[in-house]
Design an enzyme around this catalytic site. Structure first.
Site, PDB file in Angstrom:
ATOM      1  CG  PHE A 170      -2.373   0.174   0.906  1.00 43.07           C
ATOM      2  CD1 PHE A 170      -3.042  -0.743   0.120  1.00 43.07           C
ATOM      3  CD2 PHE A 170      -3.084   1.269   1.378  1.00 43.07           C
ATOM      4  CE1 PHE A 170      -4.385  -0.584  -0.188  1.00 43.07           C
ATOM      5  CE2 PHE A 170      -4.417   1.448   1.087  1.00 43.07           C
ATOM      6  CZ  PHE A 170      -5.078   0.514   0.296  1.00 43.07           C
ATOM      7  CD  GLN A 291      -5.788  10.691   1.812  1.00 45.57           C
ATOM      8  OE1 GLN A 291      -6.514   9.713   1.971  1.00 45.57           O
ATOM      9  NE2 GLN A 291      -4.567  10.768   2.314  1.00 45.57           N
ATOM     10  CG  HIS A 293      -8.430   7.626  -3.120  1.00 42.26           C
ATOM     11  ND1 HIS A 293      -8.041   6.981  -4.273  1.00 42.26           N
ATOM     12  CD2 HIS A 293      -8.234   6.733  -2.120  1.00 42.26           C
ATOM     13  CE1 HIS A 293      -7.636   5.761  -3.974  1.00 42.26           C
ATOM     14  NE2 HIS A 293      -7.747   5.581  -2.672  1.00 42.26           N
ATOM     15  CG  LEU A 303     -12.313   4.286  -2.885  1.00 51.64           C
ATOM     16  CD1 LEU A 303     -11.235   5.352  -3.056  1.00 51.64           C
ATOM     17  CD2 LEU A 303     -12.489   3.938  -1.422  1.00 51.64           C
ATOM     18  CD  GLU A 306      -2.795   3.979  -1.466  1.00 50.73           C
ATOM     19  OE1 GLU A 306      -1.677   3.802  -0.962  1.00 50.73           O
ATOM     20  OE2 GLU A 306      -3.578   4.875  -1.099  1.00 50.73           O
ATOM     21  NE  ARG A 337      -5.054   6.521  -0.121  1.00 51.53           N
ATOM     22  CZ  ARG A 337      -6.011   6.023   0.661  1.00 51.53           C
ATOM     23  NH1 ARG A 337      -6.665   6.825   1.480  1.00 51.53           N
ATOM     24  NH2 ARG A 337      -6.295   4.738   0.625  1.00 51.53           N
ATOM     25  CG  HIS A 404     -10.671   8.940   0.115  1.00 48.86           C
ATOM     26  ND1 HIS A 404     -11.735   8.076  -0.060  1.00 48.86           N
ATOM     27  CD2 HIS A 404      -9.736   8.248   0.824  1.00 48.86           C
ATOM     28  CE1 HIS A 404     -11.459   6.905   0.511  1.00 48.86           C
ATOM     29  NE2 HIS A 404     -10.260   6.994   1.073  1.00 48.86           N
ATOM     30  NE  ARG A 448      -7.223   8.239   5.705  1.00 47.07           N
ATOM     31  CZ  ARG A 448      -7.393   7.221   4.855  1.00 47.07           C
ATOM     32  NH1 ARG A 448      -6.651   6.124   4.982  1.00 47.07           N
ATOM     33  NH2 ARG A 448      -8.267   7.304   3.862  1.00 47.07           N
TER      34      ARG A 448
END
Length: 661
Positions: A170, A291, A293, A303, A306, A337, A404, A448
């Site tokens: 990730f 954030q 995404h 969405l 990731e 991100r 996001h 994040r």
């Protein structure tokens, strides 16, 4: 269980005759009992309001929100013997935690050797050194035990061939403090991890004597003498008002993604908790950090996890180039991100976008084996077909950065206690806690890392329950609420319900979302932000001209959306003002007119010979935003970042450095 119904002497009511009110109220209470709400101490307030019946309840603890953080806090409290109420405007399994896809980070070491200190380093780096390192220490150290706890609760994690929990790669995760290559740290349930977690936690919560107030909308915190004494809520089913008196109140209401036009958030993500804190007179923290995404489906905003890139997917531009290799030579498509979102935006700006308008990019998955897509990314394959008409085994998915997650929120310490910063020190707000996206611990800082959000939920939901259990006992005495406590919330409800201006809720909301989308996006400039501040101020004032069509109290969705719009308006104003004031680029806050990060030292050069700048002259500090609800005026203050860990010998703090992937 006996139920006390006292003082059924309502004054002139808009519900109709007094007898009808009494019957309605008794019916509501019976309905509550049939739904598992044990209102043993419910008392009808006869003098609270002449227009609305108000029902009082007493609990040891009240949790507002029934997503991952709320459920973990609620059943943790019930398990410790506290009489606990959980208030939710949705049925628990409809909470937005259900939409999380990728996974939950923990240094289990199932794929390669791992260490929670490496996870901590990655989280601090991902936060762009705005995260509080005591809270990050606590979260990452507790992560492996939290995941094993979920497994023991029955969460059906994907498995390796050896039978251990499967962990995928990730973004922003590394081994050996960034020197050991890409880490596989994200524990996953294929690509439906949030769905699995929420159902697991809800199932677990039903084992305990936790009282649910389902489809109750939290209106305001009940504050007396600077202490939180519970929450005021509206029952959507019958229109009754409830005061839930409690010594401890936990806010777990989620984020405010719906401040923006295009986002991955559910329509219920309206920042109710942060707005309640604002109305109570306390500041929120770091609201400017939003954030984006990198991979929302173009046009729909849905969405695309990731985890797609963690499984081997990659981004391409109109030339078929894997462009992330230019922006993040080491991490490539698994950079943090904010880095990936900015890279996509730059590619589109420079004319390398795809599609007829050249306004998005592609996410390529077709090179992956079909069996891998079917087992590890089944939900994404389905979502891409439904919302983009794409068969991922043959064609790329059109993607664009989409709002996001909210890094800011109710300021808390690592124990989950809500805090305010006064006279150079943090002070606990008695009786108030927060966890999950509505809280700002701050483990995420300016950005994040993917799969740290589900971890945040269970760690700090549990921390709230543990802290309350340490500092209180079940059945602790609590003063009776004053008869006037909560009246402002009821007065606001009445004013909204009878509002007869010229603008609908939808018109004002569309205007607000367009302003946010245009003026506080992936890239920001001072001029655009200033214009956004002016427009938001004008938009805020249009709330005085709102018009509701439905005047009833029974399932009045028009009224609920208006209440949610009020909450969004407070959050949006604080985002815009805080962003305009921050004259630097850090994490998700990227200013084209202030491209550098402004720290207490210039970390691109040797520290020897440099003088440390005072807090007022640099931006490595938390923004605190208070707001006058009547005028909309936002006032800013600042709070230093906590650089020390909980134990410097066990886990040394991570000194600031230039952030690159």
């Amino acid at each position: 269980m006996a139920t006390r119904i006292l003082s059924l002497k309502f004054l002139g009511s808009k519900f109709g005759p007094t007898s009808a009110v009494s019957n309605l109220s008794q019916s509501a209470l019976r309905g509550g009992l049939s739904r598992g709400i044990h209102a043993t101490s419910a008392t009808y307030q006869s003098q609270f309001s002449k227009d609305y019946p108000v029902i009082d309840h007493t609990y040891d603890a009240v949790v507002v929100g029934a997503g991952g953080a709320g459920l973990r806090a609620a059943f943790g409290l019930a398990n410790s013997g506290f009489k606990t109420a959980c208030v939710s405007k949705l049925f628990p399994t409809r909470s937005h935690t259900v939409a999380a896809q990728g996974g939950i980070n923990a240094a289990l070491g199932n794929m390669e050797p791992d260490d929670w200190r490496w996870h901590m380093y990655d989280t601090v780096k991902g936060s762009d050194w705005l995260g509080d390192q005591d809270a990050i220490h606590y979260m990452t150290e507790q992560a492996p035990a939290a995941v094993i706890e979920l497994e023991n609760y029955g969460m059906p994690f994907s498995r390796t061939d050896e039978g251990t929990i499967y962990q995928r790669a990730f973004g922003g995760q590394s081994y050996n403090y960034g020197k050991g290559g890409q880490a596989h740290r994200c524990c996953a349930v294929s690509d439906r991890t949030g769905h699995s977690m929420l159902h697991t936690l809800y199932g677990q919560s039903l084992k305990y004597d936790c009282n649910y107030f389902i489809e109750y909308f939290a209106l305001d915190l009940l504050m007396e003498d600077g202490e939180c004494r519970g929450v005021l809520a509206l029952c959507l089913e019958d229109g009754t008002i409830h005061r839930l008196r409690a010594k401890n109140t936990v806010l777990a209401t989620g984020g405010w993604g719906r401040s923006y036009f295009s986002c991955t958030s559910a329509h219920t993500c309206t920042g109710d908790g942060t707005a309640m804190l604002t109305r109570a007179g306390f500041p929120n923290q770091d609201m400017e950090f939003i954030q984006f995404h990198p991979t929302g489906i173009y046009g729909a905003g849905c969405l695309i996890t990731e985890g797609c890139r963690g499984e081997g997917g990659y981004l391409i531009n109109s030339e078929g180039e894997r462009f992330m290799e230019r922006y993040a030579p080491n991490a490539k498509d698994l950079a943090s991100r904010d880095v990936v979102s900015r890279a996509i935006t730059i590619e589109v700006r420079e004319g390398r976008g795809v599609g007829p308008k050249k306004d998005h990019t592609f996410l390529q998955l077709s090179h992956l084996p079909p069996e891998q897509l079917a087992s590890r990314l089944p939900g994404i394959s389905e979502t891409a077909m439904i919302f983009a008409g794409v068969d991922v085994t043959r064609d790329p998915i059109p993607v664009l950065p989409t709002v996001h997650y909210n890094m800011g929120g109710v300021p808390t310490n690592y124990k989950g206690q809500a805090i305010q910063y006064k006279n150079g020190k943090d002070h606990v707000i008695p009786g108030l806690y927060a966890a999950g996206e509505t809280a700002c611990a701050s483990v995420h800082g300016a950005n994040r890392l993917g799969a740290n959000s589900l971890l945040d939920l269970v760690i700090f939901g549990r921390a709230c329950a543990l802290t309350i259990a340490e500092e209180n006992k079940p059945g602790d005495a609590l003063p009776e609420l004053r008869s006037t406590t909560g009246e402002e919330g009821v007065a606001n409800l009445d004013k909204l319900r009878h509002a007869d201006g010229s603008l609908s809720v939808a018109e004002i909301r569309d205007d607000m979302q367009a302003i946010m989308q245009d003026h506080a996006a992936v890239f920001r400039t001072g001029e655009v932000l200033k214009e956004g501040c002016t427009k938001m101020d004008s938009c805020y004032k249009t709330m005085d001209d709102i018009k509701l069509q439905d005047r009833s109290m029974i399932w009045n969705t028009d009224l609920v959306e208006a209440l949610e719009l009020q909450n969004l308006m407070l959050n949006s104003s604080q985002i815009m003002i805080s962003a305009e004031a921050r004259k630097e680029s850090r994490g998700a806050h990227a200013r084209e007119d202030c491209k550098d990060r402004l720290d207490e030292y210039d970390y691109s050069k040797p520290l020897e010979g440099q003088t440390k700048k005072p807090l007022s002259q640099h931006w490595r500090k938390h923004t605190l935003s208070s707001q006058d609800v009547k005028t909309g005026k936002v006032t800013l203050d600042y709070r230093p970042v906590i650089d020390g860990t909980l134990d410097d010998t066990q886990c040394p703090s991570v000194p600031p450095a230039i952030r690159s992937y």
